[in-house]
Every structure is written in C-alpha cells, then in structure tokens.
Scaffold this motif. Structure first.
Motif, short mmCIF file in Angstrom:
data_model
loop_
_atom_site.label_atom_id
_atom_site.label_comp_id
_atom_site.label_asym_id
_atom_site.label_seq_id
_atom_site.Cartn_x
_atom_site.Cartn_y
_atom_site.Cartn_z
N ASP A 5 0.83 -1.20 0.00
CA ASP A 5 0.00 0.00 0.00
C ASP A 5 0.87 1.26 0.00
O ASP A 5 0.52 2.27 -0.62
N THR A 6 2.00 1.18 0.68
CA THR A 6 2.91 2.33 0.74
C THR A 6 3.54 2.60 -0.62
O THR A 6 3.64 3.74 -1.06
N VAL A 7 3.95 1.53 -1.32
CA VAL A 7 4.51 1.70 -2.67
C VAL A 7 3.48 2.37 -3.57
O VAL A 7 3.78 3.30 -4.33
N HIS A 8 2.24 1.92 -3.48
CA HIS A 8 1.14 2.51 -4.27
C HIS A 8 0.99 4.00 -3.95
O HIS A 8 0.90 4.84 -4.84
N ALA A 9 0.99 4.32 -2.66
CA ALA A 9 0.83 5.72 -2.24
C ALA A 9 1.98 6.60 -2.72
O ALA A 9 1.76 7.72 -3.20
N MET A 48 14.26 -3.60 -7.24
CA MET A 48 14.99 -2.53 -7.93
C MET A 48 14.04 -1.38 -8.31
O MET A 48 14.44 -0.22 -8.26
N ASN A 49 12.79 -1.70 -8.70
CA ASN A 49 11.81 -0.65 -8.97
C ASN A 49 11.59 0.21 -7.73
O ASN A 49 11.55 1.44 -7.81
N VAL A 50 11.46 -0.45 -6.59
CA VAL A 50 11.18 0.27 -5.34
C VAL A 50 12.39 1.10 -4.92
O VAL A 50 12.25 2.25 -4.49
N VAL A 51 13.59 0.56 -5.06
CA VAL A 51 14.79 1.31 -4.73
C VAL A 51 14.89 2.54 -5.62
O VAL A 51 15.12 3.67 -5.15
N ASP A 52 14.69 2.36 -6.93
CA ASP A 52 14.75 3.46 -7.88
C ASP A 52 13.69 4.51 -7.56
O ASP A 52 13.95 5.71 -7.56
N MET A 53 12.48 4.05 -7.24
CA MET A 53 11.38 4.96 -6.90
C MET A 53 11.71 5.75 -5.63
O MET A 53 11.46 6.95 -5.56
N THR A 54 12.28 5.08 -4.64
CA THR A 54 12.62 5.75 -3.39
C THR A 54 13.66 6.84 -3.63
O THR A 54 13.53 7.96 -3.11
N VAL A 55 14.66 6.53 -4.43
CA VAL A 55 15.72 7.51 -4.72
C VAL A 55 15.16 8.68 -5.53
O VAL A 55 15.39 9.85 -5.20
N LYS A 56 14.39 8.39 -6.56
CA LYS A 56 13.93 9.45 -7.46
C LYS A 56 12.82 10.30 -6.86
O LYS A 56 12.66 11.46 -7.24
N THR A 57 12.06 9.75 -5.94
CA THR A 57 11.01 10.55 -5.29
C THR A 57 11.53 11.21 -4.00
O THR A 57 10.87 12.09 -3.46
N ASP A 58 12.67 10.74 -3.51
CA ASP A 58 13.22 11.19 -2.23
C ASP A 58 12.18 10.99 -1.13
O ASP A 58 11.96 11.85 -0.27
N ASP A 60 11.01 8.21 1.73
CA ASP A 60 11.46 7.04 2.48
C ASP A 60 10.33 6.24 3.12
O ASP A 60 10.59 5.35 3.94
N ARG A 61 9.09 6.50 2.74
CA ARG A 61 7.96 5.81 3.38
C ARG A 61 8.01 4.29 3.19
O ARG A 61 7.59 3.55 4.07
N VAL A 62 8.50 3.82 2.06
CA VAL A 62 8.58 2.37 1.84
C VAL A 62 9.57 1.75 2.82
O VAL A 62 9.30 0.71 3.42
N LEU A 63 10.71 2.39 2.99
CA LEU A 63 11.69 1.91 3.97
C LEU A 63 11.08 1.88 5.37
O LEU A 63 11.27 0.93 6.13
N GLU A 64 10.36 2.94 5.71
CA GLU A 64 9.74 3.02 7.04
C GLU A 64 8.69 1.93 7.22
O GLU A 64 8.63 1.29 8.27
N ALA A 65 7.88 1.69 6.19
CA ALA A 65 6.84 0.65 6.27
C ALA A 65 7.47 -0.73 6.42
O ALA A 65 7.01 -1.55 7.23
N TRP A 66 8.52 -0.98 5.65
CA TRP A 66 9.18 -2.28 5.73
C TRP A 66 9.82 -2.47 7.10
O TRP A 66 9.69 -3.53 7.72
N ALA A 67 10.48 -1.43 7.60
CA ALA A 67 11.09 -1.53 8.94
C ALA A 67 10.02 -1.84 9.99
O ALA A 67 10.21 -2.72 10.83
N ARG A 68 8.89 -1.16 9.92
CA ARG A 68 7.83 -1.40 10.90
C ARG A 68 7.27 -2.81 10.79
O ARG A 68 7.01 -3.46 11.80
N GLU A 69 7.08 -3.29 9.55
CA GLU A 69 6.58 -4.66 9.37
C GLU A 69 7.53 -5.69 9.97
O GLU A 69 7.11 -6.74 10.43
N ARG A 70 8.82 -5.37 9.97
CA ARG A 70 9.83 -6.28 10.49
C ARG A 70 10.14 -6.03 11.96
O ARG A 70 10.97 -6.71 12.55
N GLY A 71 9.47 -5.04 12.57
CA GLY A 71 9.68 -4.77 13.98
C GLY A 71 10.86 -3.85 14.28
O GLY A 71 11.38 -3.85 15.39
N TYR A 72 11.26 -3.06 13.27
CA TYR A 72 12.38 -2.14 13.45
C TYR A 72 11.91 -0.70 13.33
O TYR A 72 10.85 -0.44 12.77
N ALA A 73 12.75 0.19 13.81
CA ALA A 73 12.51 1.62 13.63
C ALA A 73 13.56 2.14 12.67
O ALA A 73 14.74 1.89 12.85
#
Length: 148
Positions: A5-9, A48-58, A60-73
């Motif tokens: 959902d975060t990637v979509h957003a 690689m799509n997500v990494v490229d999207m994260t860099v080009k959009t600047d 970090d919400r995908v990183l944050e969502a993934w960290a939370r899903e894995r129990g990290y901050a």
C-alpha cells in the motif's frame, strides 16, 4: 500501512502522479500503475523498482513501512553540517516538545481505562519521532566537536 500500500501511495502521491514518475523510472505510466497496484496479479513491482522509486522521489515511506513490518525503527542518521548553538537550542526545545507529546498520548490512552490498538500506534509514532529528534540533537553536537 503495509509495504505494498505504501509503494502505491508513493507512486500516486508523487507530484504529477504515475504520469510524471513513470518516465523517470523508465516505464510507461500504465505499467507503473499496474506494478504498484496491490490488487494486480499480472504485474509486480521489483525490489529494484522500489529502490529506484525511493531515490527518485526522495520518499522514504517504503523503507519506514518495511522496517515497521519487520519490527524495526528506521532512523535517518543526522549529518553534522550547519552546527550552531542556535540550532542546538532549537533541537533541545524540539526534544522537550516531542517528549511532551508522548506523555499526552499516554494520558489520553489511559483516560478510559482501556488500551486500544490505535492508541498504541499513536504512542509508538510519538516515541519514534522523539527518538529521531534526539538523534538529530546528538548529531548536531557531534558536528560541533573540536578535532573531529
């Protein structure tokens, strides 16, 4: 929010939406829309799509969502540039503010004698914000150290 959902957003909330972002990612807007649609089985977004999207959009919400899903901050490490006494004072005030927000949320949570999931999420969000501000403060002070 889960990672798909975060990637979509991220794709749809980029200025100009998928039409603007897709060419920067080397694909058509329709392909990007299909890839980021969590309900589509025919197209899949790659790492690689997500990494490229994260860099080009600047964004970090995908990183944050993934960290939370894995129990990290996820905490962005502070950079020491622009270190000045005034900025340290400003960051100290911000730490007091974010600490107070945690206290407010804890009080609101226990007002009715019940702890609900959405209340835990609000407290957790306030705590992560506070941690990030504290690390920013430490980074600024480190940047002022003599003989770095």
């Amino acid at each position: 929010m889960n990672i798909l959902d975060t990637v979509h957003a991220v794709a749809h909330e980029y200025p100009g939406g998928c039409e603007s972002l897709a060419p920067r990612l080397g694909m058509s807007a329709q392909v990007l829309r299909n890839k980021v649609n969590p309900n589509t089985d025919t197209h899949h977004v790659t790492l690689m799509n997500v990494v490229d999207m994260t860099v080009k959009t600047d964004d970090d919400r995908v990183l944050e969502a993934w960290a939370r899903e894995r129990g990290y901050a996820l905490i962005k490490l502070p950079t020491p540039e622009n270190c000045a006494d005034g900025e340290v004072i400003e960051l100290m005030a911000k730490t007091w503010e974010t600490n107070g927000e945690i206290g407010k949320e804890v009080n609101r949570t226990f007002e009715d004698g019940r702890v609900e999931r959405h209340e835990v999420i609000r407290i957790r969000d306030c705590a992560w914000t506070h941690i990030k501000v504290l690390l920013g403060l430490v980074g600024r002070i480190e940047g002022m150290a003599e003989g770095k």
